[in-house]
Design a protein around this motif. Structure first.
Motif, mmCIF file in Angstrom:
data_model
loop_
_atom_site.group_PDB
_atom_site.id
_atom_site.type_symbol
_atom_site.label_atom_id
_atom_site.label_comp_id
_atom_site.label_asym_id
_atom_site.label_seq_id
_atom_site.Cartn_x
_atom_site.Cartn_y
_atom_site.Cartn_z
ATOM 1 N N LEU A 111 0.833 -1.203 0.000
ATOM 2 C CA LEU A 111 0.000 0.000 0.000
ATOM 3 C C LEU A 111 0.869 1.255 0.000
ATOM 4 N N ILE A 112 1.888 1.270 0.842
ATOM 5 C CA ILE A 112 2.774 2.435 0.913
ATOM 6 C C ILE A 112 3.482 2.653 -0.421
ATOM 7 N N LYS A 113 3.970 1.586 -1.045
ATOM 8 C CA LYS A 113 4.635 1.699 -2.346
ATOM 9 C C LYS A 113 3.674 2.254 -3.406
ATOM 10 N N LYS A 114 2.449 1.763 -3.406
ATOM 11 C CA LYS A 114 1.459 2.199 -4.390
ATOM 12 C C LYS A 114 1.147 3.688 -4.227
ATOM 13 N N VAL A 115 0.875 4.108 -3.010
ATOM 14 C CA VAL A 115 0.511 5.506 -2.764
ATOM 15 C C VAL A 115 1.694 6.426 -3.058
ATOM 16 N N ALA A 116 2.913 5.986 -2.717
ATOM 17 C CA ALA A 116 4.109 6.784 -3.003
ATOM 18 C C ALA A 116 4.309 6.937 -4.505
ATOM 19 N N SER A 117 4.093 5.864 -5.266
ATOM 20 C CA SER A 117 4.246 5.921 -6.715
ATOM 21 C C SER A 117 3.281 6.932 -7.321
ATOM 22 N N GLU A 118 2.060 6.949 -6.848
ATOM 23 C CA GLU A 118 1.068 7.910 -7.336
ATOM 24 C C GLU A 118 1.448 9.338 -6.957
ATOM 25 N N ALA A 119 1.985 9.514 -5.757
ATOM 26 C CA ALA A 119 2.413 10.845 -5.317
ATOM 27 C C ALA A 119 3.595 11.337 -6.153
ATOM 28 N N ASN A 120 4.522 10.440 -6.477
ATOM 29 C CA ASN A 120 5.664 10.817 -7.321
ATOM 30 C C ASN A 120 5.204 11.277 -8.701
ATOM 31 N N ALA A 121 4.295 10.520 -9.299
ATOM 32 C CA ALA A 121 3.798 10.876 -10.628
ATOM 33 C C ALA A 121 3.114 12.239 -10.601
ATOM 34 N N TYR A 122 2.361 12.483 -9.556
ATOM 35 C CA TYR A 122 1.679 13.778 -9.398
ATOM 36 C C TYR A 122 2.695 14.906 -9.231
ATOM 37 N N GLN A 123 3.704 14.682 -8.397
ATOM 38 C CA GLN A 123 4.712 15.720 -8.136
ATOM 39 C C GLN A 123 5.492 16.053 -9.409
ATOM 40 N N ILE A 124 5.864 15.042 -10.173
ATOM 41 C CA ILE A 124 6.609 15.264 -11.417
ATOM 42 C C ILE A 124 5.768 16.073 -12.404
ATOM 43 N N ASN A 125 4.504 15.708 -12.540
ATOM 44 C CA ASN A 125 3.628 16.420 -13.469
ATOM 45 C C ASN A 125 3.466 17.884 -13.067
#
Length: 343
Positions: free
Chosen positions: A263-277
């Protein structure tokens, strides 16, 4: 009247029955409260990504995982390197830190900041999602950090108030503030510039007073620090890609069950994609505004970038053993999108 031993047996059966019922009762799940830090302030995309992570993790864990986000390295008195060491030692739980800060602790991480290694976002994606990224991940785990993917600070561009920088010769004798990291001081010395290290909090005043001529940073940092007021020229040479490491204390990560780790990996991956965009969206708007306010922004030609790249080769010779020759070959191959070492 029942005999005493009969009464005792009935009492014991009653207790057993009650205990059996209580064993079926649900117990409240444990709530975890964690701390996360980012190096920059609440107006940054780093903060936006961290807040998204905290909010989504709370929701998707049904309130079990609570993350407090601290800006400007509040947990380490403003010192990013001390902040990374806190993460490694388990004194805090999560952080967004530039790979440059990790290189200040372990110079092997400096390979990500090799000049003109990563030249565009496609290069960055190949490197960070490929074998090179796994090399960085293993180095992080060795230092007690579980990697949760990469965010993005952007490409570092150079500014000054003296002249447009269009060739290596234009760097001659310019006093440029750089991070306290050997790769940067080495590079600028080979260009006949005068690299000066200082806390970024001192840079605006130093530029204003003429103590230094220029500095290098991603566009967002230059913009948000108001350096347009003391800098006239910016060169968009993309000479160093500044990756953000989303790290979690490894001992904490390893203590959690697999479903929580996932769960932590999944949520972090989504946060990274959002931050990069968000970072890329904001940069375009910021460049337009800087130009409107009078900053001279120069985009070098491919031939001019080739000159800068050629003049920076000494850095590779000086740091090959520090970064690890085999690691460097992997980075070079993936950055160039080929099987051959292009250096």
């Amino acid at each position: 009247m029942a005999k005493p031993y009969v009464q005792l047996c009935l009492l014991m059966l009653s207790i057993i029955g009650v205990a059996g019922c209580s064993s079926n009762a649900t117990t409240e799940e444990e709530v975890y409260e964690w701390k996360m830090s980012v190096t920059v302030g609440p107006g940054s995309t780093w903060y936006e990504g961290a807040i998204k992570f905290a909010k989504d993790l709370k929701e998707q864990s049904n309130g079990r995982f609570l993350v407090d986000v601290y800006t400007n390295e509040q947990l380490s008195a403003g010192n990013p390197e001390a902040g990374v060491e806190q993460l490694m030692d388990g004194l805090k739980d999560f952080s967004y830190n530039s790979s440059i800060i990790y290189a200040g602790i372990d110079p092997r991480f400096g390979v990500l900041s090799a000049p003109f290694l990563i030249n565009d976002f496609d290069d960055a994606e190949r490197v960070l999602q490929g074998q090179s990224g796994e090399i960085i991940n293993e180095m992080l785990r060795e230092r007690g950090v579980e990697p949760l993917g990469f965010g993005e600070s952007g490409f570092r561009q150079i500014t000054n108030d003296t002249r447009a920088i269009t060739s290596p010769e234009d760097l001659d004798h310019l006093k440029i503030r750089v991070p306290s990291m050997g790769v940067f001081t080495n590079l600028y010395r080979t260009q006949e510039a005068d690299p000066i290290t200082m806390a970024f909090s001192e840079v605006y005043t130093a530029l204003q007073q003429g103590t230094i001529d220029g500095q290098e940073n991603p566009v967002d940092v230059t913009y948000s620090a108001g350096l347009i007021e003391v800098q006239q020229y910016m060169t968009m040479w993309n000479y160093v890609y500044d990756a953000l490491v989303f790290g979690m204390n490894k001992e904490l990560f390893d203590s959690l069950p697999p479903e929580d780790q996932a769960l932590i990996k999944k949520v972090a991956s989504e946060a990274n994609a959002y931050q990069i965009n968000r970072t890329r969206e904001k940069e375009q708007a910021q460049l337009t505004e800087l130009e409107e306010k009078g900053m001279n922004i120069y985009y070098p030609t491919d031939d001019e970038i080739g000159q800068f790249r050629e003049s920076s080769q000494q850095v590779y010779d000086d740091f090959r053993d520090v970064w690890g020759a085999k690691n460097l070959e992997t980075f070079l191959r993936e950055a160039n999108g080929s099987e051959e070492d292009a250096q």
